[in-house]
Design a protein around this motif. Structure first.
Motif, PDB file in Angstrom:
ATOM      1  N   GLU A   1       0.811  -1.222   0.000  1.00 59.21           N
ATOM      2  CA  GLU A   1       0.000   0.000   0.000  1.00 59.21           C
ATOM      3  C   GLU A   1       0.845   1.273   0.000  1.00 59.21           C
ATOM      4  OE1 GLU A   1      -2.207  -3.127   0.515  1.00 59.21           O
ATOM      5  OE2 GLU A   1      -1.209  -2.632   2.379  1.00 59.21           O
ATOM      6  N   VAL A   2       1.931   1.259   0.762  1.00 60.73           N
ATOM      7  CA  VAL A   2       2.758   2.455   0.950  1.00 60.73           C
ATOM      8  C   VAL A   2       4.217   2.050   0.811  1.00 60.73           C
ATOM      9  CG1 VAL A   2       3.409   4.304   2.542  1.00 60.73           C
ATOM     10  CG2 VAL A   2       1.060   3.452   2.528  1.00 60.73           C
ATOM     11  N   ALA A   3       5.028   2.903   0.171  1.00 61.62           N
ATOM     12  CA  ALA A   3       6.455   2.594   0.042  1.00 61.62           C
ATOM     13  C   ALA A   3       7.288   3.859   0.199  1.00 61.62           C
ATOM     14  CB  ALA A   3       6.758   1.942  -1.308  1.00 61.62           C
ATOM     15  N   PHE A   4       8.455   3.690   0.800  1.00 69.22           N
ATOM     16  CA  PHE A   4       9.419   4.772   0.983  1.00 69.22           C
ATOM     17  C   PHE A   4      10.588   4.538   0.039  1.00 69.22           C
ATOM     18  CE2 PHE A   4       7.099   4.341   4.926  1.00 69.22           C
ATOM     19  CZ  PHE A   4       6.802   5.658   5.263  1.00 69.22           C
ATOM     20  N   LEU A   5      10.898   5.552  -0.777  1.00 70.52           N
ATOM     21  CA  LEU A   5      11.887   5.408  -1.838  1.00 70.52           C
ATOM     22  C   LEU A   5      12.989   6.447  -1.702  1.00 70.52           C
ATOM     23  CD1 LEU A   5       9.343   5.459  -4.815  1.00 70.52           C
ATOM     24  CD2 LEU A   5       9.923   3.493  -3.390  1.00 70.52           C
ATOM     25  N   GLY A   6      14.113   6.178  -2.365  1.00 72.42           N
ATOM     26  CA  GLY A   6      15.178   7.159  -2.528  1.00 72.42           C
ATOM     27  C   GLY A   6      15.630   7.139  -3.979  1.00 72.42           C
ATOM     28  N   LEU A   7      15.542   8.278  -4.668  1.00 76.41           N
ATOM     29  CA  LEU A   7      15.851   8.330  -6.095  1.00 76.41           C
ATOM     30  C   LEU A   7      16.787   9.493  -6.410  1.00 76.41           C
ATOM     31  CD1 LEU A   7      12.273   7.760  -7.581  1.00 76.41           C
ATOM     32  CD2 LEU A   7      14.121   6.090  -7.426  1.00 76.41           C
ATOM     33  N   PRO A   8      17.500   9.405  -7.537  1.00 77.87           N
ATOM     34  CA  PRO A   8      18.306  10.555  -7.959  1.00 77.87           C
ATOM     35  C   PRO A   8      17.420  11.775  -8.179  1.00 77.87           C
ATOM     36  CG  PRO A   8      18.778   8.597  -9.292  1.00 77.87           C
ATOM     37  CD  PRO A   8      17.568   8.284  -8.483  1.00 77.87           C
ATOM     38  N   THR A   9      18.022  12.939  -8.105  1.00 75.88           N
ATOM     39  CA  THR A   9      17.244  14.163  -8.318  1.00 75.88           C
ATOM     40  C   THR A   9      16.716  14.257  -9.744  1.00 75.88           C
ATOM     41  OG1 THR A   9      19.313  15.333  -8.811  1.00 75.88           O
ATOM     42  CG2 THR A   9      18.489  15.456  -6.541  1.00 75.88           C
TER      43      THR A   9
ATOM     44  N   ALA B   1      24.023  -3.218  -9.929  1.00 78.30           N
ATOM     45  CA  ALA B   1      23.878  -2.377 -11.117  1.00 78.30           C
ATOM     46  C   ALA B   1      22.420  -2.304 -11.543  1.00 78.30           C
ATOM     47  CB  ALA B   1      24.729  -2.938 -12.254  1.00 78.30           C
ATOM     48  N   GLY B   2      21.981  -1.094 -11.910  1.00 74.16           N
ATOM     49  CA  GLY B   2      20.617  -0.898 -12.379  1.00 74.16           C
ATOM     50  C   GLY B   2      19.637  -0.474 -11.315  1.00 74.16           C
ATOM     51  N   THR B   3      19.973  -0.650 -10.036  1.00 77.35           N
ATOM     52  CA  THR B   3      19.067  -0.234  -8.965  1.00 77.35           C
ATOM     53  C   THR B   3      19.153   1.278  -8.782  1.00 77.35           C
ATOM     54  OG1 THR B   3      20.742  -0.565  -7.238  1.00 77.35           O
ATOM     55  CG2 THR B   3      19.346  -2.442  -7.798  1.00 77.35           C
ATOM     56  N   ALA B   4      18.102   1.855  -8.192  1.00 74.88           N
ATOM     57  CA  ALA B   4      18.075   3.307  -7.994  1.00 74.88           C
ATOM     58  C   ALA B   4      19.236   3.766  -7.122  1.00 74.88           C
ATOM     59  CB  ALA B   4      16.745   3.724  -7.381  1.00 74.88           C
ATOM     60  N   GLY B   5      19.587   2.970  -6.091  1.00 73.33           N
ATOM     61  CA  GLY B   5      20.700   3.339  -5.231  1.00 73.33           C
ATOM     62  C   GLY B   5      22.018   3.382  -5.975  1.00 73.33           C
TER      63      GLY B   5
ATOM     64  N   ASP C   1      26.463   6.117  -9.855  1.00 74.95           N
ATOM     65  CA  ASP C   1      26.960   5.980 -11.227  1.00 74.95           C
ATOM     66  C   ASP C   1      26.849   7.304 -11.978  1.00 74.95           C
ATOM     67  OD1 ASP C   1      27.662   3.343 -10.973  1.00 74.95           O
ATOM     68  OD2 ASP C   1      25.877   2.543 -11.982  1.00 74.95           O
ATOM     69  N   GLN C   2      25.709   7.983 -11.809  1.00 73.74           N
ATOM     70  CA  GLN C   2      25.507   9.246 -12.520  1.00 73.74           C
ATOM     71  C   GLN C   2      26.517  10.302 -12.094  1.00 73.74           C
ATOM     72  OE1 GLN C   2      21.404  10.339 -11.879  1.00 73.74           O
ATOM     73  NE2 GLN C   2      20.686   9.175 -13.666  1.00 73.74           N
ATOM     74  N   ALA C   3      26.890  10.285 -10.816  1.00 70.70           N
ATOM     75  CA  ALA C   3      27.850  11.273 -10.328  1.00 70.70           C
ATOM     76  C   ALA C   3      29.187  11.116 -11.033  1.00 70.70           C
ATOM     77  CB  ALA C   3      28.030  11.124  -8.820  1.00 70.70           C
ATOM     78  N   PHE C   4      29.667   9.892 -11.131  1.00 70.56           N
ATOM     79  CA  PHE C   4      30.956   9.667 -11.781  1.00 70.56           C
ATOM     80  C   PHE C   4      30.870   9.880 -13.284  1.00 70.56           C
ATOM     81  CE2 PHE C   4      31.721   7.598  -7.729  1.00 70.56           C
ATOM     82  CZ  PHE C   4      33.029   7.964  -7.468  1.00 70.56           C
ATOM     83  N   GLU C   5      29.744   9.482 -13.891  1.00 68.26           N
ATOM     84  CA  GLU C   5      29.592   9.702 -15.331  1.00 68.26           C
ATOM     85  C   GLU C   5      29.574  11.189 -15.653  1.00 68.26           C
ATOM     86  OE1 GLU C   5      26.054   7.634 -16.298  1.00 68.26           O
ATOM     87  OE2 GLU C   5      26.935   5.641 -15.997  1.00 68.26           O
ATOM     88  N   ALA C   6      28.886  11.970 -14.810  1.00 68.52           N
ATOM     89  CA  ALA C   6      28.826  13.418 -15.044  1.00 68.52           C
ATOM     90  C   ALA C   6      30.195  14.056 -14.935  1.00 68.52           C
ATOM     91  CB  ALA C   6      27.865  14.070 -14.049  1.00 68.52           C
ATOM     92  N   ALA C   7      31.058  13.472 -14.094  1.00 66.12           N
ATOM     93  CA  ALA C   7      32.419  13.999 -13.937  1.00 66.12           C
ATOM     94  C   ALA C   7      33.385  13.414 -14.959  1.00 66.12           C
ATOM     95  CB  ALA C   7      32.918  13.698 -12.527  1.00 66.12           C
ATOM     96  N   GLY C   8      32.885  12.535 -15.832  1.00 63.74           N
ATOM     97  CA  GLY C   8      33.736  11.920 -16.843  1.00 63.74           C
ATOM     98  C   GLY C   8      34.709  10.910 -16.261  1.00 63.74           C
ATOM     99  N   LEU C   9      34.310  10.251 -15.185  1.00 66.68           N
ATOM    100  CA  LEU C   9      35.195   9.324 -14.483  1.00 66.68           C
ATOM    101  C   LEU C   9      34.648   7.904 -14.543  1.00 66.68           C
ATOM    102  CD1 LEU C   9      35.777  11.536 -11.309  1.00 66.68           C
ATOM    103  CD2 LEU C   9      37.348  11.242 -13.247  1.00 66.68           C
ATOM    104  N   ASP C  10      35.553   6.937 -14.568  1.00 66.37           N
ATOM    105  CA  ASP C  10      35.176   5.529 -14.614  1.00 66.37           C
ATOM    106  C   ASP C  10      35.759   4.830 -13.399  1.00 66.37           C
ATOM    107  OD1 ASP C  10      34.254   3.097 -15.437  1.00 66.37           O
ATOM    108  OD2 ASP C  10      35.910   2.711 -16.821  1.00 66.37           O
ATOM    109  N   ARG C  11      34.924   4.279 -12.534  1.00 68.04           N
ATOM    110  CA  ARG C  11      35.387   3.672 -11.293  1.00 68.04           C
ATOM    111  C   ARG C  11      35.263   2.147 -11.335  1.00 68.04           C
ATOM    112  NH1 ARG C  11      30.540   3.714  -6.967  1.00 68.04           N
ATOM    113  NH2 ARG C  11      28.831   3.475  -8.441  1.00 68.04           N
ATOM    114  N   ASP C  12      35.837   1.515 -10.339  1.00 67.01           N
ATOM    115  CA  ASP C  12      35.831   0.056 -10.231  1.00 67.01           C
ATOM    116  C   ASP C  12      34.916  -0.360  -9.081  1.00 67.01           C
ATOM    117  OD1 ASP C  12      36.349  -2.653 -10.133  1.00 67.01           O
ATOM    118  OD2 ASP C  12      38.297  -2.433  -9.158  1.00 67.01           O
ATOM    119  N   VAL C  13      33.762  -0.972  -9.407  1.00 65.35           N
ATOM    120  CA  VAL C  13      32.861  -1.513  -8.385  1.00 65.35           C
ATOM    121  C   VAL C  13      33.140  -3.012  -8.288  1.00 65.35           C
ATOM    122  CG1 VAL C  13      30.479  -1.864  -7.647  1.00 65.35           C
ATOM    123  CG2 VAL C  13      31.128   0.243  -8.851  1.00 65.35           C
ATOM    124  N   ALA C  14      33.861  -3.406  -7.256  1.00 70.69           N
ATOM    125  CA  ALA C  14      34.268  -4.803  -7.103  1.00 70.69           C
ATOM    126  C   ALA C  14      33.239  -5.627  -6.341  1.00 70.69           C
ATOM    127  CB  ALA C  14      35.617  -4.882  -6.388  1.00 70.69           C
TER     128      ALA C  14
END
Length: 294
Positions: free
Chosen positions: A142-150, A198-202, A207-220
Motif C-alpha cells: 500500500e505504501v512505500a518509501f523510496l530514494g531516487l536521484p534528483t 547495477a541498475g538499482t536506484a541506489g 553511477d551518474q555522479a561519476f559519469e557526469a564527472a567523466g570518471l570511470d570507477r571500479d565496483v568490485a
C-alpha cells in the motif's frame, strides 16, 4: 460461489496440500474437500490435480487463482471501508521501504500507528526503489518509501516528497582518506568500490555522479544491503557512497564530505487507485511525524 470456497482454494494452492490448507483455515479436511468439490462442480472444471504424492493446480485452477485472490482482497477492503466509516481502522497494511530511508523514522511511525490502530496487521518489505514502485502499482503493497536521484521521479503512483539528501564517502577508519574531512570524486575514482547492484536506484545515483564527472570507477562488490556495504567497507575491502542522513547509524566506518556529491530525494508513494483506510491512517501518521521534525 462463496468467499470461503475461494479462501480454501488459495490455501490449497499456497500449501500444495489439502491437509495443511485445512489446518491453516481451521476447518476439518473433509469439509474443505467437500466445499472445493462443490465449487468445481459449479465451475464445471477441476481446479486441482490430486495424487498420493502431491496436489497441484490444473490449467483451470491457475486461471481461477489470481481472480480468487482479487475477490478476497476486494471483500477485505470492503469490510475495512465499512469499519472505517464507523471509526474503526483495521485490515492489512503492507509497507515497503529501501534500507537507507532516513527522512522518516519508519520504526517510530509504525510504533505510533500500532498504538493507535492495534487491529491493523502490518507487513514490511525491504527492497529497491524501482521494485517497490512496481509493487505499489500492482497492489501488492500500500505504501512505500523510496530514494531516487534528483533526475528521477516515481511514475504511475501518488507521490509525496519527504526530504532531500546528499551522498558522503564512507571509508575504513584506517584508510588513508580517513585522516581528512572531505574528498572529491576525482580522488575517489582510484579506489575500489562497494555499491548496490547495477541498475538499482541506489546504484544509479552514484553511477551518474561519476559519469557526469567523466570518471570511470571500479565496483568490485555489489551488495543489496547498505548495512552490509558498511561492513565490507569497515573491513577495508573498498569505499562507498551512502546518504548523509543514513550514515550516522553505522559503526566501524569513517565519513567524509564529497565536494562534488550528487543529491537524492526521498519519497513516500501509494497507489493512484486509492489508499485503503489503513494506508490513509498511516500516511496521516507520516504527515504528523514530518511536521514534528520540520
Amino acid at each position: 460461489m462463496e468467499l470461503q470456497q475461494m479462501r480454501y482454494v488459495v490455501a490449497i494452492a499456497e500449501t500444495n496440500s489439502f491437509t495443511r490448507a485445512a489446518e491453516r483455515c481451521l476447518v476439518a479436511q473433509s469439509a474443505l474437500s467437500h466445499q472445493v468439490a462443490r465449487l468445481e462442480r459449479e465451475l464445471g472444471a477441476r481446479l486441482f490435480e490430486r495424487t498420493s504424492r502431491r496436489v497441484r493446480l490444473t490449467a483451470a485452477g491457475a486461471a481461477f487463482l489470481p481472480e480468487a485472490r482479487r475477490c478476497l482482497e476486494a471483500a477485505e477492503r470492503a469490510a475495512a471501508e465499512v469499519a472505517a466509516a464507523v471509526g474503526e481502522v483495521r485490515g492489512p497494511l503492507e509497507v515497503g521501504l529501501i534500507p537507507t530511508v532516513a527522512a522518516v523514522d519508519v520504526p517510530r511511525a509504525l510504533r505510533d500507528f500500532r498504538r493507535r490502530y492495534p487491529q491493523v496487521r502490518i507487513g514490511l518489505r525491504v527492497g529497491a526503489s524501482d521494485d517497490l514502485v512496481e509493487q505499489v502499482k500492482a497492489g501488492e503493497i500500500e505504501v512505500a518509501f523510496l530514494g531516487l536521484p534528483t533526475t528521477a521521479r516515481p511514475q504511475g503512483v501518488n507521490v509525496r516528497e519527504l526530504g532531500r539528501d546528499r551522498h558522503v564517502a564512507v571509508v575504513a577508519p584506517d584508510h588513508p582518506l580517513a585522516e581528512g574531512t572531505e574528498v572529491s570524486l576525482e580522488r575517489l575514482v582510484d579506489e575500489v568500490f562497494v555499491d548496490m547492484p547495477a541498475g538499482t536506484a541506489g546504484r544509479v545515483q552514484s553511477d551518474q555522479a561519476f559519469e557526469a564527472a567523466g570518471l570511470d570507477r571500479d565496483v568490485a562488490f555489489e551488495v543489496s544491503s547498505a548495512e552490509y556495504m558498511a561492513r565490507l567497507v569497515g573491513e577495508g575491502l573498498g569505499v562507498a557512497l551512502l546518504p548523509a542522513a543514513y550514515v550516522p547509524q553505522l559503526t566501524g566506518v569513517t565519513t567524509l564530505e564529497v565536494t562534488d556529491a550528487t543529491g537524492r530525494v526521498e519519497y513516500v508513494v501509494w497507489a493512484r487507485t486509492g489508499a485503503t483506510p489503513a494506508a490513509r491512517a498511516f500516511l496521516d501518521i507520516i504527515d504528523t511525524a514530518g511536521a514534528a521534525t520540520d
